[in-house]
Design an enzyme around this catalytic site. Structure first.
Site, PDB file in Angstrom:
ATOM      1  N   HIS A 345      79.384 -17.180 -25.891  1.00 26.49           N
ATOM      2  CA  HIS A 345      80.790 -17.470 -25.583  1.00 26.49           C
ATOM      3  C   HIS A 345      81.569 -16.200 -25.284  1.00 26.49           C
ATOM      4  O   HIS A 345      81.553 -15.259 -26.073  1.00 26.49           O
ATOM      5  CB  HIS A 345      81.458 -18.218 -26.746  1.00 26.49           C
ATOM      6  CG  HIS A 345      82.821 -18.730 -26.399  1.00 26.49           C
ATOM      7  ND1 HIS A 345      83.940 -18.461 -27.146  1.00 26.49           N
ATOM      8  CD2 HIS A 345      83.245 -19.479 -25.355  1.00 26.49           C
ATOM      9  CE1 HIS A 345      85.001 -19.039 -26.575  1.00 26.49           C
ATOM     10  NE2 HIS A 345      84.601 -19.661 -25.491  1.00 26.49           N
ATOM     11  N   HIS A 346      82.215 -16.186 -24.126  1.00 27.72           N
ATOM     12  CA  HIS A 346      83.101 -15.095 -23.730  1.00 27.72           C
ATOM     13  C   HIS A 346      84.468 -15.665 -23.380  1.00 27.72           C
ATOM     14  O   HIS A 346      84.695 -16.095 -22.254  1.00 27.72           O
ATOM     15  CB  HIS A 346      82.564 -14.389 -22.471  1.00 27.72           C
ATOM     16  CG  HIS A 346      81.330 -13.572 -22.700  1.00 27.72           C
ATOM     17  ND1 HIS A 346      80.472 -13.238 -21.678  1.00 27.72           N
ATOM     18  CD2 HIS A 346      80.823 -13.018 -23.828  1.00 27.72           C
ATOM     19  CE1 HIS A 346      79.479 -12.495 -22.170  1.00 27.72           C
ATOM     20  NE2 HIS A 346      79.663 -12.353 -23.468  1.00 27.72           N
ATOM     21  N   GLU A 449      84.768 -26.539 -16.728  1.00 27.83           N
ATOM     22  CA  GLU A 449      85.765 -27.475 -17.227  1.00 27.83           C
ATOM     23  C   GLU A 449      86.615 -27.864 -16.021  1.00 27.83           C
ATOM     24  O   GLU A 449      86.161 -28.605 -15.155  1.00 27.83           O
ATOM     25  CB  GLU A 449      86.559 -26.819 -18.357  1.00 27.83           C
ATOM     26  CG  GLU A 449      87.474 -27.759 -19.092  1.00 27.83           C
ATOM     27  CD  GLU A 449      88.399 -27.046 -20.043  1.00 27.83           C
ATOM     28  OE1 GLU A 449      88.576 -27.527 -21.159  1.00 27.83           O
ATOM     29  OE2 GLU A 449      88.974 -25.999 -19.667  1.00 27.83           O
ATOM     30  N   GLU A 455      88.802 -32.240 -25.567  1.00 29.44           N
ATOM     31  CA  GLU A 455      89.598 -31.515 -26.563  1.00 29.44           C
ATOM     32  C   GLU A 455      91.024 -32.060 -26.661  1.00 29.44           C
ATOM     33  O   GLU A 455      91.623 -32.022 -27.739  1.00 29.44           O
ATOM     34  CB  GLU A 455      89.614 -30.015 -26.241  1.00 29.44           C
ATOM     35  CG  GLU A 455      90.204 -29.683 -24.880  1.00 29.44           C
ATOM     36  CD  GLU A 455      89.973 -28.216 -24.473  1.00 29.44           C
ATOM     37  OE1 GLU A 455      89.056 -27.578 -25.009  1.00 29.44           O
ATOM     38  OE2 GLU A 455      90.720 -27.731 -23.608  1.00 29.44           O
TER      39      GLU A 455
HETATM   40  C1  NOJ Z   1      89.701 -23.687 -24.219  1.00 31.91           C
HETATM   41  C2  NOJ Z   1      88.374 -24.313 -23.983  1.00 31.91           C
HETATM   42  O1  NOJ Z   1      88.478 -25.482 -23.203  1.00 31.91           O
HETATM   43  C3  NOJ Z   1      87.760 -24.608 -25.315  1.00 31.91           C
HETATM   44  O2  NOJ Z   1      86.542 -25.296 -25.139  1.00 31.91           O
HETATM   45  C4  NOJ Z   1      87.570 -23.317 -26.052  1.00 31.91           C
HETATM   46  O3  NOJ Z   1      87.076 -23.595 -27.330  1.00 31.91           O
HETATM   47  C5  NOJ Z   1      88.869 -22.549 -26.187  1.00 31.91           C
HETATM   48  N1  NOJ Z   1      89.505 -22.444 -24.922  1.00 31.91           N
HETATM   49  C6  NOJ Z   1      88.638 -21.168 -26.750  1.00 31.91           C
HETATM   50  O4  NOJ Z   1      87.853 -20.410 -25.881  1.00 31.91           O
HETATM   51 CA    CA Z   2      90.521 -25.878 -21.648  1.00 30.97          CA
END
Ligand code: NOJ
Ligand code: CA
Length: 649
Positions: A345-346, A449, A455
């Site tokens: 993850h970045h 995305e 989310e």
């Molecule tokens: C938004 C992303 O959609 C989500 O998946 C991620 O956890 C957060 N940003 C932090 O990077």
């Molecule tokens: Ca997002």
């Protein structure tokens, strides 16, 4: 498709189908910041024709084979006076739509091309309905879709979907967005739209050297919603694979993650007593993945930079330094010992200046630790991407602000994908630029995305609402794979916020929203508390031999039949909106020589997303043969998922 110039020498094109005008005469041209416009006073000076009929194979995807059959025409327009510049437009006409792009010769404007605006029009002739999200607004692509008359669209992102009153379906988008600005689909009057390029801090929206082609302007045209969804138009308009065979390092897969806890607010990305990414929790998630056969474990908030307000502030991130309570080397070694891969993850906070400085070291680190997929992130308001001002004395102190779909960010994404591929790492950007089919050329650009994902269900009551998923299928998903993060079986978000989804819909999402990397997004305890649903998630493929929309309408519902690429199994299912409905599926696609055992996950009778009954689900095992027909009830906010396995003979 016709191209010509009008009485004032304005180049235009026009599209009709079966005798009906779909796109009335629509202008072509450019404005520049340092040269006369290319707008009028042109004459048609040459036409070249060609055609293609080919089939090519996808390394992974919704279907293995794609047919590319089209007629081609390159039209050259030449200025009648002045500099006598020429403007060439390449057209391709397919059964399922058209694409066209501009070809700038090397000598345009003496080499440097500073585009102020592209003047490509789309004059939609018939009346109809449009599904769209606004472009140029602060939340990037993360909006609920609006459904309006075509003449009431304002400025939209692409893909934008339309259903004409006679049932013809259209989608306007682009293909092969490389080293150029993304465009917004902007209405001027009536049903006349034009490309509005995403802005740049430099003044000209696009800066190129002559001898280049623009992205394709793509219009899908179909008789039905299914025709729209099954089209491969943008993939066909992209260049073939440039990375070669990547199957030794990327395979379609499912993954879990230390993630939902942060989205819900139980854990934090930042350090502290509720820090999500601890060594102990990582091992616990790795154990779960190993036990249940998940290929990957995403770990977010493992690195320095998340403390304080990280939104739009990427100045602090280190992409190599873990937090003290997260032993990256030990966790990676543990994952290896259990046969699981970490998903890296970045999060950049939108600061690509800081990220690009560290990119090679960051990728080398993950490469050494055998991380083969990295999720990147660009959380910043639209227009808030921080890039280096190349003209400043110290370029990485001289910051400039760019858009998520501006030329600078388009360049950045490809730079990351290419650098990562050199380390045999695949990329999944969040807060990305829209997908334009580049996975054909760069098959390690596996998902992104670029819409409201699951989310949002965590953050407000009924979150995305029941209509969102069956709208995504016909809009955002026309662009390409989405990391939607299905599989939240608990159906509750932050502080118990209810989802606008039944349990069956969470399974249906794996069939409705395609990605070669599919998450099971819930806490592992919640996944384990639903053993039958977990069994389905473990089985459902992320790579298909073929995919068809067998029932559905834009924004209402979407039921797919998909055939596994690696077995004789079929899967059928999808998602519904807020209206209870019966859908009839004809199992015509099954192999007529076989009998299938079908394991059905469907909404329980009377279930609805609106109350606690959303947790109820019904199971059924039935026998099905080719040509059988079955009717299934979809609950409000419901879904369906069926696995069909041939019986052993
Ligand atoms: C938004 C992303 O959609 C989500 O998946 C991620 O956890 C957060 N940003 C932090 O990077
Ligand atoms: Ca997002």
């Amino acid at each position: 498709m016709t191209a010509n110039t009008d009485g004032e020498g304005v180049p235009y094109y026009e599209i009709s189908r079966d005798g009906q005008v779909l796109i009335a005469p629509s202008q072509l041209g450019f404005l520049f910041t340092d040269a006369d416009p290319m707008r009028r006073n042109f004459a048609l000076s040459g036409v070249e024709r060609g055609s293609a009929d080919a089939r090519w194979e996808q390394p992974w995807g919704e279907r293995r084979f794609v047919t590319d059959r089209h007629n081609a025409m390159t039209v050259t327009f030449r200025e009648k006076g002045g500099a006598q510049r020429s403007l060439a437009v390449q057209f391709r006409v397919f059964d399922d739509g058209v694409g066209f792009r501009y070809d700038f010769p090397e000598n345009t404007n003496g080499g440097l091309v500073n585009i102020a605006e592209e003047l490509t029009e789309f004059v939609v002739a018939p009346k109809g309905t449009a599904w769209w999200i606004q472009g140029g607004d602060w939340n990037r692509y993360e909006y609920l879709y609006q459904k309006t008359d075509i003449g009431s669209v304002s400025t939209a992102h692409t893909p934008i979907t339309m259903r004409l009153d006679d049932g013809t379906h259209l989608s306007f988008h682009e293909a092969a967005l490389v080293d150029y600005a993304g465009y917004w689909f902007k209405r001027f009057d009536g049903q006349r739209f034009r490309t509005h390029l995403s802005p740049s801090s430099r003044g000209p929206k696009v800066v190129r050297r002559g001898g280049f082609v623009t992205p394709w302007r793509a219009i899908r045209i179909a008789d039905s919603a299914a025709g729209l969804v099954e089209s491969d138009l943008e993939l066909n308009l992209n260049e073939p694979n440039r990375l070669g065979d990547i199957s030794s390092w990327f395979r379609p897969q499912k993954y879990i993650g230390i993630w939902w806890g942060m989205i819900r607010g139980d854990w934090t990305w930042a350090q502290g007593p509720r820090h999500g990414a601890t060594t102990a929790r990582a091992k616990q998630y790795i154990d779960f993945a190993a036990r249940h056969g998940f290929a990957g474990v995403l770990i977010e908030g493992w690195n320095i930079g998340w403390d304080g307000n990280w939104f739009g502030n990427g100045r602090e991130y280190s992409f190599t330094q873990p937090y003290p309570d997260f032993d990256l080397e030990q966790v990676a070694a543990y994952a290896r010992s259990r046969g699981v891969q970490l998903v890296g993850h970045h999060e950049t906070g939108g600061n690509i200046a800081n990220y690009e400085k560290q990119l090679d070291d960051a990728l080398a680190l993950y490469d050494r630790l055998n991380v083969r997929v990295v999720k990147t992130g660009y959380v910043a308001d639209a227009g808030g991407i921080i890039a280096c001002n190349a003209d400043a004395a110290d370029p990485c102190r001289g910051e400039v602000f760019e858009w998520h779909d501006g030329q600078r960010q388009v360049q950045h994404h490809l730079r990351v994908v290419e650098a990562a591929a050199r380390h045999r790492i695949a990329i999944n950007p969040h807060e990305p630029v829209k997908d334009t089919g580049l996975r054909r050329t760069y098959p390690s650009w596996v998902a992104r995305e670029g819409a409201r994902g699951q989310e949002y269900n965590a953050w407000s009551r009924f979150g995305n609402g029941p209509d969102h998923d069956p709208t995504l299928v016909y809009t955002r998903m026309l662009a390409g794979p989405m990391d939607y993060t299905p599989g939240v079986l608990s159906l509750v978000g932050d502080r118990g916020m209810p989802f606008s989804s039944t349990l069956a819909k969470q399974l249906g999402l794996y069939l409705a929203i395609y990605s070669p990397i599919q998450m099971a997004a819930d806490f592992i305890e919640n996944l384990e508390a639903h053993p039958r649903e977990l069994a389905f998630i473990k089985q459902v493929p992320a790579d298909w031999e073929d995919s068809r929309l067998v029932a559905g309408e834009v924004g209402d519902y979407a039921i797919f039949a998909r055939k596994d690429r690696n077995s004789a199994d079929w899967y059928v299912g999808g998602v519904n909106d807020a209206t209870r409905r019966d859908v009839t599926v004809q199992f015509a696609f099954l192999d007529p020589r076989r009998t299938y055992e079908a394991t059905v996950f469907k909404d329980a009778p009377g279930a609805t997303y609106e109350n606690e009954s959303r947790h109820t689900i019904a199971y059924e095992t039935i026998t099905l043969r080719a040509g059988d027909t079955r009717t299934f009830e979809l609950a409000p906010g419901g879904g369906l998922a069926i696995r069909l396995t041939p019986e052993r003979r």
